[in-house]
Design an enzyme around this catalytic site. Sequence first.
Site, short mmCIF file in Angstrom:
data_model
loop_
_atom_site.label_atom_id
_atom_site.label_comp_id
_atom_site.label_asym_id
_atom_site.label_seq_id
_atom_site.Cartn_x
_atom_site.Cartn_y
_atom_site.Cartn_z
N ASN A 19 0.86 -1.18 -0.11
CA ASN A 19 -0.09 0.04 0.05
C ASN A 19 0.73 1.22 0.09
OD1 ASN A 19 0.78 0.36 2.90
ND2 ASN A 19 -0.44 -1.37 3.09
N ASP B 205 1.34 -8.97 1.29
CA ASP B 205 2.02 -8.25 1.98
C ASP B 205 2.30 -8.85 3.38
OD1 ASP B 205 3.23 -5.87 2.78
OD2 ASP B 205 1.40 -4.67 2.49
N SER C 267 -3.17 -6.36 -7.17
CA SER C 267 -4.49 -5.82 -7.16
C SER C 267 -5.73 -6.69 -7.00
CB SER C 267 -4.65 -4.68 -8.16
OG SER C 267 -3.82 -3.50 -7.65
N GLY D 274 -6.63 -9.02 -5.17
CA GLY D 274 -7.06 -9.25 -3.79
C GLY D 274 -8.11 -8.26 -3.20
N VAL D 275 -7.69 -7.71 -2.26
CA VAL D 275 -8.25 -6.79 -1.54
C VAL D 275 -8.50 -5.59 -2.22
CG1 VAL D 275 -8.25 -5.15 0.28
CG2 VAL D 275 -7.06 -7.25 0.86
N TYR D 276 -7.93 -5.15 -3.39
CA TYR D 276 -8.02 -4.04 -4.22
C TYR D 276 -8.93 -4.26 -5.22
CZ TYR D 276 -4.32 -1.20 -1.62
OH TYR D 276 -3.60 -0.46 -1.00
N1 AR6 Z 1 1.91 -15.45 -2.29
C1 AR6 Z 1 1.46 -15.29 -3.37
N2 AR6 Z 1 0.26 -14.78 -3.70
C2 AR6 Z 1 -0.42 -14.42 -2.56
C3 AR6 Z 1 0.01 -14.62 -1.27
C4 AR6 Z 1 0.91 -15.26 -1.06
N3 AR6 Z 1 1.57 -15.61 -0.07
N4 AR6 Z 1 -1.17 -14.23 -0.50
C5 AR6 Z 1 -2.26 -13.73 -1.15
N5 AR6 Z 1 -1.70 -13.75 -2.54
P1 AR6 Z 1 -3.75 -8.95 -2.02
P2 AR6 Z 1 -3.97 -6.36 -3.27
C6 AR6 Z 1 -2.61 -13.50 -3.38
O1 AR6 Z 1 -5.12 -8.58 -1.36
O2 AR6 Z 1 -5.46 -6.78 -4.07
C7 AR6 Z 1 -2.56 -5.81 1.52
O3 AR6 Z 1 -3.32 -5.57 2.87
C8 AR6 Z 1 -3.89 -13.21 -3.47
O4 AR6 Z 1 -4.70 -14.54 -3.92
O5 AR6 Z 1 -2.54 -9.23 -1.24
O6 AR6 Z 1 -2.70 -5.69 -4.23
C9 AR6 Z 1 -1.90 -4.56 1.23
O7 AR6 Z 1 -1.25 -4.07 2.40
C10 AR6 Z 1 -4.22 -12.41 -4.65
O8 AR6 Z 1 -4.59 -12.80 -5.91
O9 AR6 Z 1 -3.10 -7.67 -2.70
C11 AR6 Z 1 -2.54 -3.82 0.45
O10 AR6 Z 1 -3.13 -2.66 1.49
C12 AR6 Z 1 -3.04 -11.47 -4.75
O11 AR6 Z 1 -2.01 -11.99 -3.88
C13 AR6 Z 1 -3.67 -4.26 -0.36
O12 AR6 Z 1 -3.79 -5.55 0.37
C14 AR6 Z 1 -3.20 -10.02 -4.57
O13 AR6 Z 1 -3.89 -9.93 -3.09
C15 AR6 Z 1 -3.33 -4.59 -1.50
O14 AR6 Z 1 -4.46 -5.16 -2.34
#
Ligand code: AR6
Length: 165
Positions: free
Chosen positions: A23, A33, A116, A118-120
């Site tokens: 973030n 993250d 992006s 996941g949460v985003y």
């Molecule tokens: N290894 C690989 N991919 C993963 C893992 C892992 N260990 N864990 C989750 N994913 P997200 P964003 C995948 O939410 O959407 C955080 O709180 C998951 O399945 O991690 O960019 C940050 O601090 C998904 O497809 O990231 C920011 O505040 C992908 O990672 C915010 O979330 C991305 O999901 C960023 O959101």
Amino acid sequence: MRIELKKGDITHQETDAIVNAANNELKGGGGVDGAIHRAGGPAIMKECQEIGYCETGQAVITTAGKLPAKKVIHTVGPVWKGGDQNEEALLSSCYKTSLELAAKNDLKTIAFPNISTGVYGYPKQKAAKIAVNTVKDTAPPKIERVIFVCFDDENHEIYENLLNN
Ligand code: AR6
């Protein structure tokens, strides 16, 4: 440059660099993250705090702490707001600037999560197309290998289709 697809946890990758979906404040969080900071230990957060901020679509680099990778590249993907808020260019920029930062630091192999998606909330199919096209179009010559690491089945299937067709 070789492109590979893997399913699993990016913290296990032994590439020169792994990319974190961070973030703007680089303050840690959930998803990938959280996994990176948990597995890598406090040295990564210490450097993140010293850097302090990263613009959406940009990237910064830190130690990888206890992780097998040499460095972590933290990039900030856009929050999906329907598609008319420059999301596509910002997401593409995450991949491009991460690759450039890796090359600048003499890192030749790099693993990306699905930034992006996941949460985003970025739609996975659209995000995957941008990721694959940007890597193919913009990777500097120094980059030898790019691994897309998909954590969830849906993303893995999408990438499999994109990369094999
Ligand atoms: N290894 C690989 N991919 C993963 C893992 C892992 N260990 N864990 C989750 N994913 P997200 P964003 C995948 O939410 O959407 C955080 O709180 C998951 O399945 O991690 O960019 C940050 O601090 C998904 O497809 O990231 C920011 O505040 C992908 O990672 C915010 O979330 C991305 O999901 C960023 O959101």
